[in-house]
Scaffold this motif. Structure first.
Motif, PDB file in Angstrom:
ATOM      1  N   ARG A   1     -30.672 -43.167 -54.466  1.00 17.90           N
ATOM      2  CA  ARG A   1     -31.456 -41.851 -54.359  1.00 17.90           C
ATOM      3  C   ARG A   1     -31.843 -41.744 -55.788  1.00 17.90           C
ATOM      4  O   ARG A   1     -30.879 -41.075 -56.510  1.00 17.90           O
ATOM      5  CB  ARG A   1     -30.797 -40.668 -53.817  1.00 17.90           C
ATOM      6  CG  ARG A   1     -30.534 -40.953 -52.185  1.00 17.90           C
ATOM      7  CD  ARG A   1     -29.789 -39.874 -51.593  1.00 17.90           C
ATOM      8  NE  ARG A   1     -30.631 -38.632 -51.941  1.00 17.90           N
ATOM      9  CZ  ARG A   1     -30.037 -37.291 -51.541  1.00 17.90           C
ATOM     10  NH1 ARG A   1     -28.830 -37.307 -51.387  1.00 17.90           N
ATOM     11  NH2 ARG A   1     -30.882 -36.389 -51.560  1.00 17.90           N
ATOM     12  N   VAL A   2     -32.823 -42.165 -56.286  1.00 14.17           N
ATOM     13  CA  VAL A   2     -33.309 -42.257 -57.777  1.00 14.17           C
ATOM     14  C   VAL A   2     -34.690 -41.709 -57.663  1.00 14.17           C
ATOM     15  O   VAL A   2     -35.812 -42.177 -56.931  1.00 14.17           O
ATOM     16  CB  VAL A   2     -33.415 -43.690 -58.361  1.00 14.17           C
ATOM     17  CG1 VAL A   2     -33.781 -43.503 -59.852  1.00 14.17           C
ATOM     18  CG2 VAL A   2     -31.890 -44.147 -58.274  1.00 14.17           C
ATOM     19  N   SER A   3     -35.298 -40.787 -58.647  1.00 15.63           N
ATOM     20  CA  SER A   3     -36.485 -40.346 -58.884  1.00 15.63           C
ATOM     21  C   SER A   3     -36.595 -40.147 -60.240  1.00 15.63           C
ATOM     22  O   SER A   3     -36.018 -39.783 -61.134  1.00 15.63           O
ATOM     23  CB  SER A   3     -36.702 -38.730 -58.091  1.00 15.63           C
ATOM     24  OG  SER A   3     -35.782 -37.981 -58.550  1.00 15.63           O
ATOM     25  N   GLY A   4     -37.934 -40.354 -60.621  1.00 16.61           N
ATOM     26  CA  GLY A   4     -38.616 -40.148 -62.178  1.00 16.61           C
ATOM     27  C   GLY A   4     -38.391 -41.275 -62.770  1.00 16.61           C
ATOM     28  O   GLY A   4     -38.866 -41.152 -64.072  1.00 16.61           O
ATOM     29  N   ALA A   5     -37.863 -42.505 -62.334  1.00 13.35           N
ATOM     30  CA  ALA A   5     -38.193 -43.733 -63.306  1.00 13.35           C
ATOM     31  C   ALA A   5     -39.504 -43.835 -63.748  1.00 13.35           C
ATOM     32  O   ALA A   5     -40.400 -43.835 -63.032  1.00 13.35           O
ATOM     33  CB  ALA A   5     -37.789 -44.777 -62.413  1.00 13.35           C
TER      34      ALA A   5
ATOM     35  N   ILE B   1     -35.077 -38.884 -65.510  1.00 14.13           N
ATOM     36  CA  ILE B   1     -34.548 -39.490 -64.213  1.00 14.13           C
ATOM     37  C   ILE B   1     -33.404 -38.742 -63.567  1.00 14.13           C
ATOM     38  O   ILE B   1     -32.222 -38.442 -64.212  1.00 14.13           O
ATOM     39  CB  ILE B   1     -34.132 -41.130 -64.611  1.00 14.13           C
ATOM     40  CG1 ILE B   1     -35.127 -42.003 -65.112  1.00 14.13           C
ATOM     41  CG2 ILE B   1     -33.553 -41.839 -63.406  1.00 14.13           C
ATOM     42  CD1 ILE B   1     -34.836 -43.469 -65.790  1.00 14.13           C
ATOM     43  N   VAL B   2     -33.344 -38.849 -62.368  1.00 13.87           N
ATOM     44  CA  VAL B   2     -32.617 -37.934 -61.662  1.00 13.87           C
ATOM     45  C   VAL B   2     -31.954 -38.850 -60.525  1.00 13.87           C
ATOM     46  O   VAL B   2     -32.495 -39.480 -59.722  1.00 13.87           O
ATOM     47  CB  VAL B   2     -33.280 -36.658 -60.762  1.00 13.87           C
ATOM     48  CG1 VAL B   2     -32.137 -35.937 -59.955  1.00 13.87           C
ATOM     49  CG2 VAL B   2     -33.621 -35.725 -61.926  1.00 13.87           C
ATOM     50  N   ILE B   3     -30.543 -38.945 -60.352  1.00 17.48           N
ATOM     51  CA  ILE B   3     -29.902 -39.734 -59.558  1.00 17.48           C
ATOM     52  C   ILE B   3     -28.887 -38.767 -58.647  1.00 17.48           C
ATOM     53  O   ILE B   3     -27.935 -38.147 -59.259  1.00 17.48           O
ATOM     54  CB  ILE B   3     -29.142 -40.918 -60.322  1.00 17.48           C
ATOM     55  CG1 ILE B   3     -29.942 -41.593 -61.190  1.00 17.48           C
ATOM     56  CG2 ILE B   3     -28.382 -41.958 -59.175  1.00 17.48           C
ATOM     57  CD1 ILE B   3     -29.689 -41.348 -62.750  1.00 17.48           C
ATOM     58  N   ASP B   4     -29.114 -39.036 -57.414  1.00 16.09           N
ATOM     59  CA  ASP B   4     -28.228 -38.434 -56.649  1.00 16.09           C
ATOM     60  C   ASP B   4     -27.114 -39.474 -55.812  1.00 16.09           C
ATOM     61  O   ASP B   4     -27.778 -40.415 -55.258  1.00 16.09           O
ATOM     62  CB  ASP B   4     -28.879 -37.621 -55.520  1.00 16.09           C
ATOM     63  CG  ASP B   4     -29.522 -36.408 -56.015  1.00 16.09           C
ATOM     64  OD1 ASP B   4     -28.849 -35.445 -56.416  1.00 16.09           O
ATOM     65  OD2 ASP B   4     -30.801 -36.296 -55.609  1.00 16.09           O
ATOM     66  N   GLY B   5     -25.991 -39.451 -56.041  1.00 18.07           N
ATOM     67  CA  GLY B   5     -24.763 -40.346 -55.891  1.00 18.07           C
ATOM     68  C   GLY B   5     -24.809 -40.456 -54.366  1.00 18.07           C
ATOM     69  O   GLY B   5     -24.841 -39.704 -53.572  1.00 18.07           O
ATOM     70  N   VAL B   6     -24.696 -41.821 -53.892  1.00 20.02           N
ATOM     71  CA  VAL B   6     -24.308 -42.121 -52.576  1.00 20.02           C
ATOM     72  C   VAL B   6     -23.160 -42.922 -52.532  1.00 20.02           C
ATOM     73  O   VAL B   6     -22.401 -43.283 -53.402  1.00 20.02           O
ATOM     74  CB  VAL B   6     -25.395 -42.998 -51.873  1.00 20.02           C
ATOM     75  CG1 VAL B   6     -26.757 -42.340 -51.876  1.00 20.02           C
ATOM     76  CG2 VAL B   6     -25.536 -44.336 -52.685  1.00 20.02           C
ATOM     77  N   GLU B   7     -22.389 -43.124 -51.312  1.00 16.66           N
ATOM     78  CA  GLU B   7     -21.125 -43.604 -51.053  1.00 16.66           C
ATOM     79  C   GLU B   7     -21.136 -44.991 -51.319  1.00 16.66           C
ATOM     80  O   GLU B   7     -20.170 -45.769 -51.761  1.00 16.66           O
ATOM     81  CB  GLU B   7     -20.462 -43.298 -49.740  1.00 16.66           C
ATOM     82  CG  GLU B   7     -20.057 -41.687 -49.579  1.00 16.66           C
ATOM     83  CD  GLU B   7     -19.086 -41.382 -48.540  1.00 16.66           C
ATOM     84  OE1 GLU B   7     -18.936 -42.347 -47.821  1.00 16.66           O
ATOM     85  OE2 GLU B   7     -18.989 -40.257 -48.249  1.00 16.66           O
ATOM     86  N   ALA B   8     -22.387 -45.640 -50.786  1.00 10.86           N
ATOM     87  CA  ALA B   8     -22.095 -47.159 -50.801  1.00 10.86           C
ATOM     88  C   ALA B   8     -23.665 -47.706 -50.656  1.00 10.86           C
ATOM     89  O   ALA B   8     -24.564 -46.916 -50.285  1.00 10.86           O
ATOM     90  CB  ALA B   8     -21.498 -47.870 -49.637  1.00 10.86           C
ATOM     91  N   LEU B   9     -24.411 -49.007 -51.332  1.00  8.82           N
ATOM     92  CA  LEU B   9     -25.275 -49.418 -51.226  1.00  8.82           C
ATOM     93  C   LEU B   9     -25.362 -50.656 -50.400  1.00  8.82           C
ATOM     94  O   LEU B   9     -24.135 -51.236 -50.000  1.00  8.82           O
ATOM     95  CB  LEU B   9     -25.821 -49.738 -52.576  1.00  8.82           C
ATOM     96  CG  LEU B   9     -25.863 -48.601 -53.592  1.00  8.82           C
ATOM     97  CD1 LEU B   9     -26.289 -49.193 -55.225  1.00  8.82           C
ATOM     98  CD2 LEU B   9     -26.966 -47.489 -53.132  1.00  8.82           C
TER      99      LEU B   9
END
Length: 428
Positions: free
Chosen positions: A208-212, A217-225
């Motif tokens: 979950r990445v926005s602003g690149a 840049i804002v990153i909301d961490g996730v448990e796995a990719l």
């Protein structure tokens, strides 16, 4: 055995040249693949030596890498458990190896990465990388030549402001933060297209990445990719290389695959100097008229400013342009080694701190020269094309790291560039 290019001056290249995937993106995407267990496939990967080195580095981390240079495809099978130690033998050959730091500490809780080597273009400190990881909760120190980052209990999102919009630091923080707990905000982030390409890959993997592409840049961490497939963006520096080649040699080139929007600053400068710069259905075209090109000042800056990687080409262009120009390097403090080699060809250029004053001459004169990095090597080949007689460019291994089959591309455009053994040791 060392190799060199033999370049005969006088050619005005005309035709179409194809730009492949971006070196500076492909390597970072390969490193980011370790974030997800399973098979990730990258396409439009350039057939260059650096990709081979990165593939070997990832294999040393227990990743199964299948690289097909002819097809431009890299398939990475990432196991459930990956290694965490990037050996000095490989890291010393490739500066971009530092890009495994963020993904490894995020995925495994530890990363041991040898302090990297790479091009001889000045100090590129890792303090912004380490400060970013420490802000996310990692303990970082240097021991016996290795940068060691440890986060056995995982990383935690936070606000990070970079003192300088470093591409490498932005990439390592971004790839570490995607698996961190909570939200991370990177302020004064690098804005390069390669950052956007990396973010696009991560989003395709479930991040979950926005602003690149912006400074925030804002990153909301996730448990796995999850693994994915992704096409590497075109190489803007290679596209810019061919643009300056056309301008310097008074040629006419269509740069197929080039993205004009990625090169607004340098292409705008060439256009103001009298070159034709126009979009085409396949990329863009740069053409210089029969008259001697006009000199122009250059100051390198982070994107969207004038790229530091195109600075050697600007000096080469100005060395045969009408008038005088000042080239200012604001990104790396020791990126003027090209100047001493151009002087061997008869260029009139003087270094003063982070400035070079260039007085254009009508023609250079062929001589033996030595490439010190990827871009200086390519620039010296262009210089050889506007020099009387023959120029021998040693250190071809540098050029091979960024430009696949460089001599073949030139010959297809009507220039006389050939590869041969370099049996004489370089004495400087």
């Amino acid at each position: 055995m060392r190799e060199r290019f033999r370049v005969r001056g006088g050619a005005r290249p005309v035709g179409a040249v194809t730009v492949v995937g971006a070196k500076n993106s492909a390597l970072k995407l390969m490193a980011a693949s370790v974030l997800a267990e399973g098979r990730t496939t990258l396409t439009n990967v350039p057939a260059i030596a650096d990709v081979t080195i990165m593939a070997e580095l990832l294999r040393s981390l227990d990743v199964d890498v299948d690289y097909d240079p002819a097809a431009g495809v890299v398939v990475l099978d990432v196991p459930e458990t990956v290694g965490h130690r990037a050996d000095y033998r490989l890291v010393r050959a490739l500066r971009a190896s530092i890009s495994v730091l963020g993904p490894l500490v995020a995925r495994t809780g530890q990363a041991d990465v040898a302090v990297p080597g790479g091009d001889a273009i000045g100090s590129r400190g890792l303090d912004l990388h380490t400060a970013g990881l420490e802000a996310l909760g990692a303990a970082v120190h240097v021991s016996h030549g290795y940068l060691i980052a440890e986060a056995p209990h995982g990383l935690t999102g936070t606000g990070i402001r970079l003192e300088f919009p470093s591409v490498g630091a932005t990439e390592n923080i971004l790839t570490a933060a995607v698996l961190a707990r909570g939200r991370t905000r990177i302020d004064n982030a690098a804005r390069e297209p390669e950052i956007v390409d990396l973010a696009d890959l991560l989003v395709a993997m479930g991040a979950r990445v926005s602003g690149a592409g912006s400074s925030h840049i804002v990153i909301d961490g996730v448990e796995a990719l999850q693994p994915t497939s992704h096409a590497v963006i075109p190489d803007r520096i290679a596209a810019g290389t061919w643009a300056f080649a056309a301008a310097t040699t008074r040629g006419d080139l269509e740069i197929v695959g080039g993205v004009l929007e990625h090169l607004r600053a340098p292409l705008g400068a060439l256009e103001r100097a009298g070159c034709t710069v126009e979009p085409t259905d396949r990329g863009f075209r740069v053409a210089a008229g029969p008259a001697r090109p006009v000199a122009f000042d250059v100051a390198t800056l982070p994107y969207p400013g004038f790229p530091t990687d195109l600075q050697p080409f600007a000096i080469t262009y100005n060395s045969v342009a009408a008038g005088s120009a000042m080239v200012t390097e604001n990104v790396f403090e020791a990126r003027f080694r090209t100047v001493q080699e151009l002087a061997r060809l008869g260029a009139d250029a003087q270094v003063d701190g982070h400035h070079v004053m260039v007085h254009g001459v009508r023609m250079l004169s062929g001589a033996p020269v030595e490439a010190s990095d990827i871009r200086s090597g390519a620039a010296l080949v262009i210089a050889g094309l506007v020099a009387e007689g023959e120029t021998l460019v040693s250190g071809v291994h540098h050029i091979d790291r960024g430009y696949p089959r460089f001599e073949e591309a030139w010959r297809a455009l009507g220039a006389e560039v050939s590869r041969e053994p370099d049996e004489e040791p370089w004495e400087g």
